[in-house]
Motif scaffolding. Sequence first.
Motif, PDB file in Angstrom:
ATOM      1  N   ILE A   1      -3.156  -6.582   2.897  1.00 22.39           N
ATOM      2  CA  ILE A   1      -3.017  -7.059   4.274  1.00 22.39           C
ATOM      3  C   ILE A   1      -2.578  -8.523   4.293  1.00 22.39           C
ATOM      4  CG2 ILE A   1      -4.314  -7.578   6.381  1.00 22.39           C
ATOM      5  CD1 ILE A   1      -5.865  -4.934   5.818  1.00 22.39           C
ATOM      6  N   LEU A   2      -3.146  -9.331   3.430  1.00 22.67           N
ATOM      7  CA  LEU A   2      -2.740 -10.734   3.341  1.00 22.67           C
ATOM      8  C   LEU A   2      -1.266 -10.844   2.949  1.00 22.67           C
ATOM      9  CD1 LEU A   2      -3.699 -13.684   3.524  1.00 22.67           C
ATOM     10  CD2 LEU A   2      -4.284 -13.531   1.112  1.00 22.67           C
ATOM     11  N   TYR A   3      -0.858 -10.035   1.986  1.00 21.83           N
ATOM     12  CA  TYR A   3       0.541 -10.014   1.544  1.00 21.83           C
ATOM     13  C   TYR A   3       1.458  -9.612   2.711  1.00 21.83           C
ATOM     14  CZ  TYR A   3       4.562  -8.820  -1.423  1.00 21.83           C
ATOM     15  OH  TYR A   3       5.803  -8.748  -1.998  1.00 21.83           O
TER      16      TYR A   3
ATOM     17  N   TYR B   1       4.440 -13.928   8.897  1.00 18.48           N
ATOM     18  CA  TYR B   1       4.367 -15.363   9.152  1.00 18.48           C
ATOM     19  C   TYR B   1       5.589 -16.130   8.634  1.00 18.48           C
ATOM     20  CZ  TYR B   1       2.687 -20.138   9.287  1.00 18.48           C
ATOM     21  OH  TYR B   1       2.572 -21.478   9.542  1.00 18.48           O
ATOM     22  N   LEU B   2       5.990 -15.881   7.393  1.00 21.06           N
ATOM     23  CA  LEU B   2       7.119 -16.645   6.836  1.00 21.06           C
ATOM     24  C   LEU B   2       8.430 -16.383   7.574  1.00 21.06           C
ATOM     25  CD1 LEU B   2       6.315 -16.619   3.017  1.00 21.06           C
ATOM     26  CD2 LEU B   2       6.170 -18.531   4.601  1.00 21.06           C
ATOM     27  N   PRO B   3       8.801 -15.123   7.869  1.00 22.76           N
ATOM     28  CA  PRO B   3      10.021 -14.939   8.668  1.00 22.76           C
ATOM     29  C   PRO B   3       9.924 -15.576  10.061  1.00 22.76           C
ATOM     30  CG  PRO B   3       9.475 -12.913   7.556  1.00 22.76           C
ATOM     31  CD  PRO B   3       8.319 -13.845   7.344  1.00 22.76           C
ATOM     32  N   TYR B   4       8.742 -15.520  10.646  1.00 27.00           N
ATOM     33  CA  TYR B   4       8.510 -16.170  11.938  1.00 27.00           C
ATOM     34  C   TYR B   4       8.822 -17.664  11.836  1.00 27.00           C
ATOM     35  CZ  TYR B   4       5.475 -18.446  15.425  1.00 27.00           C
ATOM     36  OH  TYR B   4       4.974 -19.259  16.407  1.00 27.00           O
ATOM     37  N   LYS B   5       8.308 -18.315  10.801  1.00 24.72           N
ATOM     38  CA  LYS B   5       8.549 -19.746  10.628  1.00 24.72           C
ATOM     39  C   LYS B   5      10.012 -20.028  10.254  1.00 24.72           C
ATOM     40  CE  LYS B   5       5.758 -22.459  11.241  1.00 24.72           C
ATOM     41  NZ  LYS B   5       5.405 -23.068  12.542  1.00 24.72           N
ATOM     42  N   ILE B   6      10.608 -19.154   9.466  1.00 23.60           N
ATOM     43  CA  ILE B   6      12.022 -19.338   9.092  1.00 23.60           C
ATOM     44  C   ILE B   6      12.896 -19.330  10.346  1.00 23.60           C
ATOM     45  CG2 ILE B   6      13.992 -18.234   7.945  1.00 23.60           C
ATOM     46  CD1 ILE B   6      11.933 -17.314   5.770  1.00 23.60           C
TER      47      ILE B   6
ATOM     48  N   SER C   1       5.493  -7.714  13.577  1.00 26.54           N
ATOM     49  CA  SER C   1       4.108  -7.271  13.775  1.00 26.54           C
ATOM     50  C   SER C   1       4.064  -5.777  14.075  1.00 26.54           C
ATOM     51  CB  SER C   1       3.450  -8.045  14.916  1.00 26.54           C
ATOM     52  OG  SER C   1       3.357  -9.401  14.600  1.00 26.54           O
ATOM     53  N   ALA C   2       4.986  -5.311  14.906  1.00 28.68           N
ATOM     54  CA  ALA C   2       5.046  -3.879  15.223  1.00 28.68           C
ATOM     55  C   ALA C   2       5.394  -3.062  13.977  1.00 28.68           C
ATOM     56  CB  ALA C   2       6.073  -3.629  16.327  1.00 28.68           C
ATOM     57  N   MET C   3       6.302  -3.570  13.171  1.00 25.71           N
ATOM     58  CA  MET C   3       6.675  -2.863  11.946  1.00 25.71           C
ATOM     59  C   MET C   3       5.489  -2.783  10.987  1.00 25.71           C
ATOM     60  SD  MET C   3       9.794  -3.638   9.309  1.00 25.71           S
ATOM     61  CE  MET C   3      11.061  -3.290  10.493  1.00 25.71           C
ATOM     62  N   CYS C   4       4.782  -3.879  10.817  1.00 26.32           N
ATOM     63  CA  CYS C   4       3.625  -3.913   9.922  1.00 26.32           C
ATOM     64  C   CYS C   4       2.527  -2.972  10.416  1.00 26.32           C
ATOM     65  CB  CYS C   4       3.094  -5.335   9.806  1.00 26.32           C
ATOM     66  SG  CYS C   4       1.716  -5.516   8.664  1.00 26.32           S
ATOM     67  N   ALA C   5       2.243  -3.029  11.708  1.00 29.50           N
ATOM     68  CA  ALA C   5       1.213  -2.152  12.271  1.00 29.50           C
ATOM     69  C   ALA C   5       1.597  -0.687  12.105  1.00 29.50           C
ATOM     70  CB  ALA C   5       0.999  -2.486  13.746  1.00 29.50           C
TER      71      ALA C   5
ATOM     72  N   PRO D   1       0.804  -1.228   0.000  1.00 36.60           N
ATOM     73  CA  PRO D   1       0.000   0.000   0.000  1.00 36.60           C
ATOM     74  C   PRO D   1       0.836   1.277   0.000  1.00 36.60           C
ATOM     75  CG  PRO D   1       0.065  -0.920   2.185  1.00 36.60           C
ATOM     76  CD  PRO D   1       0.838  -1.860   1.304  1.00 36.60           C
ATOM     77  N   ASP D   2       1.822   1.331  -0.852  1.00 38.44           N
ATOM     78  CA  ASP D   2       2.711   2.493  -0.971  1.00 38.44           C
ATOM     79  C   ASP D   2       2.474   3.106  -2.346  1.00 38.44           C
ATOM     80  OD1 ASP D   2       4.811   4.298  -1.069  1.00 38.44           O
ATOM     81  OD2 ASP D   2       6.334   2.745  -1.323  1.00 38.44           O
ATOM     82  N   PHE D   3       1.700   4.188  -2.411  1.00 38.08           N
ATOM     83  CA  PHE D   3       1.293   4.728  -3.709  1.00 38.08           C
ATOM     84  C   PHE D   3       2.447   5.283  -4.521  1.00 38.08           C
ATOM     85  CE2 PHE D   3       0.922   8.521  -1.075  1.00 38.08           C
ATOM     86  CZ  PHE D   3       1.422   9.523  -1.899  1.00 38.08           C
TER      87      PHE D   3
END
Length: 144
Positions: free
Chosen positions: A61-63, A69-74, A93-97, A27-29
């Motif tokens: 948001i899904l992206y 999720y993927l870095p968490y699992k990695i 999560s903090a960065m995304c929020a 979401p970066d125009f």
Amino acid sequence: MKTNKRIAISLFFVLLGLSFFKDNFSPDFLNSPSAHFLNPEYHVARFASLKSQGMFWFAAILYSLLFIYLPYKIIHFYFENSMLTKFTLLALSAMCASIYLMIFLNFHLLDHGIIPKINRYFHSPIIVMFFIAAFTIIKNRKEK
């Protein structure tokens, strides 16, 4: 090589492949043609765009959630350490929020100076490589 490390490396390559689609879903125009409606010159209220551009926001948001999720699992598979895994989850999560909060604040300075930079790092495997390097140094330091 252990099976868990192979899974971590495989997930890293999936994350790398997903990072090539950041211009389609983030979401970066300024850098994403699909988010052009967020440009202030179109006078679209960002909260109103949640309804009018619902599919874009759902995909964005899904992206973004995949880049949590993927870095968490990695990290989970690579280090098998719950503390490092939880730290990774919290930091991403903090960065995304913060990215989404800044987008909806709709300030020119944030739109042009901060969001594009954070967004590029968040939607790429660079942060995962940083975490792996940092956690490896920490692990090696504790072993000595």
